[in-house]
Design an enzyme around this catalytic site. Structure first.
Site, PDB file in Angstrom:
ATOM      1  CD  GLU A  19      -2.846  -1.428   2.259  1.00 46.34           C
ATOM      2  OE1 GLU A  19      -4.068  -1.550   2.114  1.00 46.34           O
ATOM      3  OE2 GLU A  19      -2.285  -1.506   3.370  1.00 46.34           O
ATOM      4  CD  GLU A  45      -3.354  -6.676   3.429  1.00 48.12           C
ATOM      5  OE1 GLU A  45      -3.392  -7.392   2.401  1.00 48.12           O
ATOM      6  OE2 GLU A  45      -2.825  -5.561   3.449  1.00 48.12           O
TER       7      GLU A  45
END
Ligand code: T1G
Ligand code: NAD
Length: 708
Positions: free
Chosen positions: A109, A129
């Protein structure tokens, strides 16, 4: 600036270096450090551009999972990364992310908020994740579809598997692949783009597709999750978040992602999967075997027996680049074994898993032989002959004569004593159990069985070697059935008792399948062959205490020739494609037998089925833990998840019991004890922990503290 992030200047380039070993996780202090570095970049008029890089072996491996665990249980709060990422993206001087090792989760990210990304060929990027039971929490679901396109972004966020830098480059996630030194390459790239306007990922929209294009992509992704990640909530949340990116503006998409992230984080599934993440790493740590223990180099290996297991084990070794000699008792068995290996590899080529060239290379590493002479030079031998003590001892006595000093002599036995086997040699310190699971080339678990004389070097080597083989090695003690099968035994026993008390085969299997097990216990029996247990029961019958109920329906099936899939019938019937077909006649037959044996027939709830089977397993687990045959409760969890199809999102059987509450488990075990007698005697450890209000995790932590 904190020591976790350094800012240095190289002419007109600012270099921001993350220095938070071992994986540069975004622990407290790292985001703040990056933020300060951006301030310095903006302040300094000499600087035109910046490179963001990780020190050590990797870029940023994501958020600090220890911090996430604390947040999940309400023990910490964090501001989140979103403001930092906007700050990077809004910086008027371009920032280039330079990736090596892995850019995962929050690391990915951060990289996507930078204006450009360059990467070493060997690196990987991804949003893993969901494998922790959560979803990207810093706009990963919003920026990734803008860079990679919707289909790939959904796949990456919902499945969590990283992709190679090469693929990331093809997709447009990475702007340039670097050969040679990363920082040098990244600085050269930075100089090229220094004068150009900084691109903001969040403002890109050309890859977001139309509703018509996207609808089938999301539908297929949801269907895929329901099939391949049965029972998991995070992957569906991840798909919802990526879908939002295609429907609403970036800021609103981020809010939707945040809401979903915050819902997933404290979920039992996220806590369980984080426990599994750390557990898989913890099992590698053996309290009395220091990290510095010398490792015996294993460059060549030999396998004795080319049956079901020996063949699979030879493939595992060859796949890891180890040349293997495979020995058999006679030519026909050797040809059969090699034939099976070739067939297995040919199937992988047919299914597109391996190329023909790769398979040819691997096959070349497997050399069949009828003589053990060549074993004089190998570093490791794995014995996988029939399960019989006399035979195994004979094989080990021969190996003792032939193998060079220091060679590791391992047995794949699933029930026999490693100490007994070792006693056939003059070097019990070199003897160890390596218990592979069937099919050996597929199942990830490797139980490594420590005999009383096994040396620390041999144990350390096998633990390390398991990683090289792509397995999770778990060290266990030498008791009957070791850890996995010893716990499995009462689990299967209860499943047959339930049938004998009136449940149908499908009721038992579907209750456990719906709980999340990969297969029901009866279907597993059919797959493995019911005769395996039958033979063991016959062999150990003399050890059974009189007057204690034993399951008998399985043995009756074997007497009828219904041995499972291989004979076309077991608990189920099988068609020519080995598809299971329910068999009402069998249910009627079991009921008749039960009536004859005076067993009362009744309706049994799904809840009772799950509790009976799983608590029998947990109760035995508690005994094993207290007796020290497993090092920690989490070791048993990792064994069950990787070897027995236990759902990872429930954390393993011991963790599951902890989450139910040991007091509740204990009370249920007591009730079963009252109802069904001695086999349900509560394990002393379960009783004690329940009374003290503690968990198996507490117990393992206390044990660790006491050992220090
Ligand atoms: N946090 C904390 N510790 C970590 C960690 C992490 N992210 N990653 C690894 N470790 C520890 C690990 O426990 C071990 O410790 C040591 O580092 C070496 O790891 C905001 C919410 C990077 C591919 O899921 O996949 O970002 O045992 O043995 O084989 O959206 O670690 O030595 O004490 O595994 O070389 C997403 C998880 C987080 C990546 C390296 N990121 N890590 O493999 O070494 S969520 C991940 C890995 C997130 C954002 C969200 C692997 C690796 P110890 P290792 P390795
Ligand atoms: P198998 O019957 O398929 O294979 C055993 C092979 O050993 C046969 O091919 C036989 O010809 C060969 N053999 C017998 N005596 C020999 C000798 N003196 N020298 C060389 N080869 C000899 O059995 P399997 O299922 O592969 O099991 C092997 C071992 O692995 C057993 O100890 C078993 O308990 C264990 N194990 C089996 C499984 C499973 O699911 N099948 C799982 C884990 C462990």
């Amino acid at each position: 600036m904190s020591g976790l992030v350094q800012f240095t200047k190289s002419k007109d380039i600012g270099v921001i270096t993350i220095n938070n070993p071992p994986v540069n996780a975004l622990s407290p202090g790292v985001p703040e450090g990056i933020s300060e570095a951006i301030d310095q970049l903006l302040k300094d008029d000499e600087l035109k551009v910046a490179v963001l890089i990780g020190s050590g072996n990797t870029f940023i491996a994501g958020a600090d999972i220890k911090e996430l665990e604390k947040m999940a249980s309400g023990k910490a709060r964090e501001a989140g990364l979103l403001p930092l990422l906007l700050k990077i993206e809004d910086c008027r001087k371009p920032v280039v992310a330079a990736i090596h090792g892995t850019a995962l989760g929050g690391g990915m990210e951060v990289a996507m908020a930078c204006h450009y990304r360059v990467a070493l060929h060997s690196s990987n990027v991804g949003q893993p994740e969901v494998q922790l039971g959560i979803i990207p929490g810093a706009a990963g679901t919003q920026r990734l579809p803008r860079l990679a396109g919707v289909a790939k972004a959904v796949e990456m966020c919902a499945e969590g598997n990283p992709i190679t830098a090469e693929e990331a480059y093809q997709l447009g996630i990475v702007d340039k692949l670097i050969d040679g030194d990363l920082l040098t390459g990244a600085m050269a790239f930075a100089r090229e783009i220094a004068g150009k306007p900084a691109l903001k990922t969040r403002e890109r929209s050309n890859k977001l597709g139309t509703r018509e294009q996207n609808a089938p992509i999301f539908a297929a992704a949801r269907e895929n999750v329901r099939k391949k990640q049965r029972g998991r909530i995070a992957p569906l949340a991840a798909i919802d978040a990526v879908e939002a990116a295609t429907k609403v503006p970036f800021e609103e998409g981020c809010q939707i992602e945040q809401k979903l992230f915050i819902e997933c984080l404290p979920s039992p599934q996220a806590k369980a999967l984080m426990h599994v993440f750390f557990g898989e790493r913890e099992v590698a740590k053996i309290p009395d075997i220091p990290k510095a223990t010398p490792i015996i180099p294993v460059k060549t290996a030999g396998v004795v027996g080319a049956g079901t297991m020996g063949g699979g084990i030879s493939m595992v070794l060859a796949n890891a680049g180890i040349p293997v000699l495979v020995n058999e008792a006679d030519q026909a068995a050797l040809d059969r074994g090699m034939g099976n290996i070739q067939k297995n590899y040919a199937n992988s080529v047919k299914r597109g898993r391996f190329t023909q060239q790769l398979v040819d290379e691997r096959l070349k590493r497997i050399q069949p032989t009828l003589s053990l002479e060549g074993f004089a030079n190998v570093d490791l031998v794995i014995e996988a002959v029939f399960e019989g003590l006399a035979l195994k001892k004979e094989v080990f006595a021969q190996l003792d004569k032939i193998c060079k000093p220091g060679a590791i002599l391992a047995s794949n036995t699933s029930t026999l004593s490693i100490d007994e086997i070792a006693s056939a040699t003059h070097r019990p310190e070199s003897v160890i159990g390596t218990h592979f699971f069937s099919p050996a080339n597929v199942m990830r678990l490797l139980e490594i069985v420590r005999g009383k004389a096994t040396s620390k070097e041999v144990i350390a080597t096998c633990m390390e070697f398991s990683k090289k083989l792509g397995k999770v090695g778990v060290l266990v003690g030498n008791c009957r059935g070791f850890v996995g099968n010893r716990m499995f035994h009462p689990y299967v026993r209860e499943s047959v008792f339930l049938l004998e008390e009136g449940a149908t085969v499908q009721e038992v299997d579907s209750a456990l399948y719906d709980f999340g097990m990969a297969m029901g216990p009866l279907a597993v029996g059919d797959l493995a062959g019911l005769d395996v247990g039958w033979r063991i029961r016959k062999e150990y019958r003399h050890l059974e205490k009189l007057g204690i109920r034993q399951p008998f329906a399985g043995d009756r099936l074997c007497e009828m020739g219904r041995l499972g899939q291989k004979t076309g019938a077991g608990w189920y019937k099988y068609d020519e494609n080995r598809r299971a077909i329910p068999d009402p006649e069998l249910t009627a037959l079991v009921r008749k037998w039960a009536a004859e044996a005076g067993i009362l027939q009744r309706r049994i709830s799904r809840e009772e089925i799950v509790d009976r089977c799983l608590y029998a397993l947990v109760n035995e687990g508690a005994r094993i833990l207290e007796e020290g045959y497993a090092l920690r409760a989490v070791d048993m969890d990792i064994i069950y998840i990787n070897g027995y199809g236990f759902p990872a999102h429930r954390g393993g059987p011991m963790w599951y019991a902890d989450t139910v509450g040991l007091k509740n488990v204990y009370n249920r075990v007591l009730a079963f004890h009252k109802q069904h007698g001695e086999l349900w005697e509560p394990a002393p450890l379960l009783k004690r922990l329940a009374e003290e209000g503690k968990t198996f995790v507490d117990y393992s932590q206390e044990q660790r503290a006491a050992a220090r």
